[in-house]
Design an enzyme around this catalytic site. Structure first.
Site, short mmCIF file in Angstrom:
data_model
loop_
_atom_site.label_atom_id
_atom_site.label_comp_id
_atom_site.label_asym_id
_atom_site.label_seq_id
_atom_site.Cartn_x
_atom_site.Cartn_y
_atom_site.Cartn_z
CG ASP A 114 -1.82 1.17 1.32
OD1 ASP A 114 -2.68 1.31 0.43
OD2 ASP A 114 -1.70 1.96 2.27
CD GLU B 268 -2.60 2.42 -3.27
OE1 GLU B 268 -3.65 3.05 -3.40
OE2 GLU B 268 -2.02 2.30 -2.17
#
EC number: 2.4.1.18
Length: 731
Positions: A411, A464
């Protein structure tokens, strides 16, 4: 007078400073004071039990009452010249006495190699050294069972173990620091097998705090915050999956991923229940993988889980770590891969977790301009510190090894890569070359990826990463970050912007649907329609579609078919597979009732099942996702009709023609160039009645003639239903 009586008072009391430090909870070496110590012709045993009424030393069959010196320190001198095996009988007011081995007579449970590797940031199995570990020691009086505890707090004035076992008293179980390592350690006999505990840390800032174990394998159910001693006895049944995984490269395999927030998929289910219900659902709808939003323990149940407080513990909201293993095992045995979201970018400021752990910036960077993420109100890891980097790299390996996880979706990578990420002009400090790149974060990501892929061939790491940072999926050996894949955020934004518009305006924005092909092969991409698109007022995919319910359903079906046909792997957040209409809610869960009330939802769900099946069966749609040889335009420029058409090419020579009519009206007699003449079978028509469409189509196929068109040697005349997708293959 007995020899013991003659020795009474001899060396019983330690140095005054030692006692003061014990009482204050800030002694660095309590084992040097407590336990059994030789003094010439006798031994002194000391025990620190501040709340005890009586303590007796038991040696064989002999019992020696210990004298209370002061402040809870008990001692006795015994006429022995060698260190002995002994037990302590401890009595408290209004309770039965109990007998236990003395915690302060045992040698350290960590060796020099462990400490050296940790200090250099190279202990790949760090979870086996730090944290809580049941152990057994054989003594003259028998086997002693207990739990060893170790925690890194190099700047602490003192650390004590607290828990149910001592009534959460911060004075009875002081820990020792091992040399200059900053690691505090203690073995506690007879500690409960699943006992709760914390560390009471006397910080360098003078603040005493009670901390969860950074390496805890289990936790209390939030909002409670204690760590739990946890041992796995799980017996895996996914041996075939793990063997086959090691032989595969996910980049060249089909990957259709169902993104799941476990707490709201079907609220109230445990890991074991999900092992049945989620597995059955994913298998029935032909997904190849699930991606679980962060499973690591986090304090707020109503969140996605991206503010992690216990990196080594699956959340206890749904069961034990072995229950989570059972979920992964069930998915594997059903042929489904498991990816988990992993959050090494930042962590929350909760006072019982990692932040300011020993009274100083420890896990976080000491410079506030690097150590805090302003947007999220969190701390940023100090990626340049070897011990912190080791904590994170070992954590990645821990999930892969201990839970058989097949991939990590990392993330917020962009926030790690740039020192000025979401910061004001005067709110960041440059690197040593006066640049904005976070060189320490780059090195960490490279190390994590290289280590994980070496340790577990066949796993996937996904970034990401929302910027144009070069080489995210390039191997580390040639300077890349080493990820297997990255999310294609540009494709997602452009595509959703386009399909959200009324069809009459789309021709003016045709470039939004073609631009992604300019960079489609610059990285290995995942095409995400993720959880980020169903919160904060964004609504749902269904809600973005213009028009009536019939038109919305047609638009959503064509969008999903376009996603599956475009180069890249697919990811779809739960609920979007049946056209959920309401924005995500952690309290309500998914609106499964839609499948009982309207045909549009059932039609979208049936389509997703079918495109997953077609996708997996046709390597033209996935085998060359990362190379230009896997794709060629038929017509990229028909903006007047809102039509896109292209070919997907398989590594086996197979081909799939994909045609998309994003107009709100039907195009009849639409001539399309094709690579060969002959019959082309209609593999998919999103307007088919089985999907609750209008049934407009080509009666199952078309015949291509040798009439050149669109620069191709053959062509066919098609009917393109409104807001639809057609997939054709040579019959």
């Amino acid at each position: 007078m007995s020899r013991t009586d003659q020795l009474a008072g001899t060396h019983l009391a330690p140095e005054p400073n030692d006692l003061a430090l014990l009482v204050a909870g800030s002694h660095h070496n309590p084992h040097g004071v407590l336990g059994a110590h030789e003094y010439g012709d006798h031994i002194v045993i000391r025990a620190f039990r501040p709340h005890a009424a009586e303590v007796i030393a038991i040696v064989g069959d002999d019992r020696f009452p210990m004298q209370h010196i002061e402040s809870g320190l008990f001692a006795v001198a015994l006429p022995f010249v060698d260190l002995i095996d002994y037990r302590l009988q401890v009595s408290y007011e209004n309770s039965e006495p109990f007998t236990v081995a003395d915690a302060y007579r045992f040698l350290p449970t960590l060796g020099e190699v462990d400490l050296h590797l940790f200090a250099e940031g190279r202990h790949e199995r760090l979870w086996e050294a730090l944290g809580a570990h049941p152990r057994s020691f054989t003594t003259a009086d028998g086997v002693v069972h207990g739990v060893s505890f170790a925690v890194w707090a190099p700047n602490a004035e003192g650390v004590s173990l607290i828990g149910d076992f001592n009534g959460w008293s911060g004075s009875e179980a002081p820990m020792r620091v091992l040399g200059s390592s900053g690691v505090w350690e203690l073995f506690w006999p007879d500690f409960p097998a699943d006992g709760l505990y914390k560390f009471r840390v006397h910080g360098a800032d003078g603040v005493v705090s009670e901390r969860a174990d950074p390496f805890a394998f289990g936790t209390e159910v939030p909002p409670q915050t204690a760590s739990r001693v946890t041992v796995s006895d799980y017996s895996w049944g996914d041996g075939d999956w793990m063997t086959e995984r090691a032989q595969r490269n996910p980049v060249f395999e089909p990957m259709s991923t169902y993104e799941v927030h476990l707490g709201s998929w079907r609220p109230g289910l445990s890991y074991r229940q999900l092992a049945t219900e989620l597995t059955d659902y994913v298998v029935a709808h032909k997904f190849t993988h699930v991606e679980l939003l962060p499973v690591a323990e986090h304090p707020f149940a109503g969140s996605w889980g991206y503010q992690v407080t216990s990196y080594y513990a699956p959340t206890s909201r749904f069961g034990t770590p072995d229950d989570f293993r059972a979920l992964v095992d069930a998915l594997h045995q059903a042929g489904i891969g498991v990816i988990v979201d992993w959050v090494p970018a930042h962590f929350p400021k909760d006072a019982w977790a990692l932040g300011r752990f020993d009274g100083t910036p420890l896990y976080e960077h000491s410079d506030p301009k690097r150590g805090e993420q302003l947007d999220w109100g969190t701390y940023v890891f100090d990626f340049g510190r070897p011990e912190v980097r080791n904590f994170l790299v070992a954590n990645a390996l821990y999930w892969i090894e201990q839970f058989h996880i097949d991939g990590l979706r990392v993330d917020a990578v962009a926030s790690m890569l740039y020192l000025d990420y979401s910061r004001p002009q005067d709110g960041w400090t440059p690197n040593i070359y006066e640049g904005r790149e976070n060189l320490e974060a780059v090195q960490f990501l490279q190390e994590m990826n290289a280590t994980a892929h070496k340790a577990a061939p066949g796993i996937v790491t996904i970034a990401e990463e929302s910027t144009s940072w070069p080489g995210v999926t390039r191997p580390t050996s040639i300077g890349g970050l080493g990820f297997s894949m990255k999310w294609n955020m540009g494709w997602m934004h452009d595509t959703l912007d386009y399909v959200s518009r009324d069809p009459i305006y789309r021709s003016y924005h045709h470039h939004e649907m073609t631009f992604s092909m300019l960079y489609a092969f610059s990285e290995n991409y995942v095409l995400p329609l993720s959880h980020d698109e169903v919160v904060h007022g964004k609504g749902t995919l269904w809600g973005r579609m213009p028009g009536s319910n019939h038109t919305k359903a047609a638009g959503l079906r064509s969008l999903l078919a376009y996603q599956w046909a475009h180069p890249g792997k697919q990811l779809l957040f739960m609920g979007q597979e049946f056209g959920q209409r309401a924005e995500w809610s952690e309290q309500r869960g998914l609106d499964w009732f839609q499948l009982d009330e309207n045909g549009f939802s059932n039609g979208v769900l049936r389509l997703v099942r079918d495109i997953n099946e077609i996708y997996c069966d046709h390597c033209a749609l996935w085998s060359q996702d990362t190379t230009p040889e896997g794709y060629s335009w038929i017509d990229a420029n028909d903006s007047a009709n809102n039509v896109l058409s292209f070919l997907r090419h398989g590594s086996d020579g197979s081909v799939m023609a994909c045609i998309f009519n994003f107009a709100g009206s039907e195009h009849s007699d639409y001539r399309l160039g094709l690579p060969i003449a002959g019959r082309w079978r209609e593999v998919l028509n999103t307007d088919a009645t089985i999907y609750n469409g209008s049934g407009v189509g080509n009666f199952g196929g078309v015949d291509a003639t040798a009439e050149p068109w669109h620069g191709r040697p053959a062509s066919a005349v098609l009917v393109l239903p409104p807001s639809s997708a057609l997939w054709l293959e040579p019959a």
